[in-house]
Write a protein that holds these residues in place. Sequence first.
Motif, mmCIF file in Angstrom:
data_model
loop_
_atom_site.group_PDB
_atom_site.id
_atom_site.type_symbol
_atom_site.label_atom_id
_atom_site.label_comp_id
_atom_site.label_asym_id
_atom_site.label_seq_id
_atom_site.Cartn_x
_atom_site.Cartn_y
_atom_site.Cartn_z
ATOM 1 N N HIS A 150 -32.966 15.666 58.762
ATOM 2 C CA HIS A 150 -31.616 15.161 59.041
ATOM 3 C C HIS A 150 -30.814 16.165 59.872
ATOM 4 C CE1 HIS A 150 -32.419 12.311 55.706
ATOM 5 N NE2 HIS A 150 -31.539 11.548 56.334
ATOM 6 N N LEU A 151 -30.929 17.440 59.532
ATOM 7 C CA LEU A 151 -30.186 18.464 60.266
ATOM 8 C C LEU A 151 -30.690 18.579 61.701
ATOM 9 C CD1 LEU A 151 -29.939 21.189 57.476
ATOM 10 C CD2 LEU A 151 -28.102 19.708 58.325
ATOM 11 N N HIS A 152 -31.986 18.431 61.881
ATOM 12 C CA HIS A 152 -32.565 18.447 63.232
ATOM 13 C C HIS A 152 -32.004 17.290 64.062
ATOM 14 C CE1 HIS A 152 -35.577 18.530 66.438
ATOM 15 N NE2 HIS A 152 -35.854 17.271 66.170
ATOM 16 N N MET A 157 -28.399 15.396 68.379
ATOM 17 C CA MET A 157 -27.392 14.411 68.758
ATOM 18 C C MET A 157 -26.014 15.040 68.985
ATOM 19 S SD MET A 157 -28.742 11.312 68.935
ATOM 20 C CE MET A 157 -27.349 10.200 68.690
ATOM 21 N N GLY A 158 -25.874 16.338 68.669
ATOM 22 C CA GLY A 158 -24.621 17.045 68.917
ATOM 23 C C GLY A 158 -23.583 16.889 67.827
ATOM 24 N N TYR A 159 -24.028 16.714 66.571
ATOM 25 C CA TYR A 159 -23.098 16.509 65.457
ATOM 26 C C TYR A 159 -23.320 17.548 64.363
ATOM 27 C CZ TYR A 159 -21.578 11.979 67.199
ATOM 28 O OH TYR A 159 -21.028 10.974 67.963
ATOM 29 N N HIS A 162 -21.454 17.345 58.433
ATOM 30 C CA HIS A 162 -20.344 16.670 57.752
ATOM 31 C C HIS A 162 -19.751 15.530 58.573
ATOM 32 C CE1 HIS A 162 -17.445 18.807 60.297
ATOM 33 N NE2 HIS A 162 -18.083 19.927 60.033
ATOM 34 N N ASP A 163 -20.215 15.361 59.802
ATOM 35 C CA ASP A 163 -19.777 14.234 60.618
ATOM 36 C C ASP A 163 -20.865 13.166 60.744
ATOM 37 O OD1 ASP A 163 -17.131 14.930 61.202
ATOM 38 O OD2 ASP A 163 -17.791 16.364 62.718
ATOM 39 N N CYS A 164 -21.775 13.143 59.779
ATOM 40 C CA CYS A 164 -22.860 12.161 59.773
ATOM 41 C C CYS A 164 -22.827 11.324 58.494
ATOM 42 C CB CYS A 164 -24.226 12.861 59.848
ATOM 43 S SG CYS A 164 -24.494 13.834 61.350
ATOM 44 N N GLU A 179 -28.538 16.998 50.433
ATOM 45 C CA GLU A 179 -28.726 18.442 50.545
ATOM 46 C C GLU A 179 -28.312 18.944 51.920
ATOM 47 O OE1 GLU A 179 -32.151 21.864 49.834
ATOM 48 O OE2 GLU A 179 -32.502 19.812 49.150
ATOM 49 N N ALA A 180 -28.428 18.101 52.923
ATOM 50 C CA ALA A 180 -28.013 18.480 54.272
ATOM 51 C C ALA A 180 -26.493 18.527 54.413
ATOM 52 C CB ALA A 180 -28.588 17.497 55.292
#
Length: 232
Positions: A150-152, A157-159, A162-164, A179-180
């Motif tokens: 998820h972090l990758h 995507m440039g986010y 906490h903005d996902c 966890e991400a």
Amino acid sequence: MPLPLLLFDCDGTLVDSEPLLAEEMSIGLSSIGLPFVPADYLGEFRGARFRRIVAELQQRHGDVDPDQLDRMESTMRAKLASRLAEELTLISGAGEALAALAAYPSAVVSNGPETKIHTALQTTGLTDYFGNRLFSGYTANCWKPEPCLHLHAASIMGYNAHDCIAIDDALVGVRAALEAGMTVIHLNRFPDAEETPENAIMISNMHQLPTVVERLYREFWRAPMPKRSTGG
């Protein structure tokens, strides 16, 4: 403020591939001496990486020759790809939800191989919706329930996390996104058998998703209008 990024799981969230996957996995694993029935996947292992399932089964039933395992996996994936291309359908409400949320940036984040994701989206008519915004555990070399996939995806995507908003039906994906540090919506289609983890938001069908996303946007992302000064 910018709209949040929506990160969708694929199998079981967008497309109804899990019954097909469970059947082919059962045939393949049982053929090499690792007893497995479709209910095992849908119950215990839903959303897990294939090789993690194999490792767990080998602990229970004994090791399998690696070459035999590789041949079986290749055959299984080829048969699954053929069935996905012919039989796959969308999860109920997924198409309508995506249409309602078309203004939001989005991507697919899946433990499956890229070829499998492409086949699933092409068969169900979602290729144009997501384009090349596909993130596979096999490409990133990182799988749920670890948070790194998820972090990758968010980073590419440039986010920030906490903005996902992550949308996933499987507990491995829900826990990975939590966890991400993301906002997580759990598509819990089996509420009698599965408990939504704390801090995740439960929906029981994809028809509910647009309303929940819009509410989250209003509450956490849309900046409130500044108050006008009344003087004094």
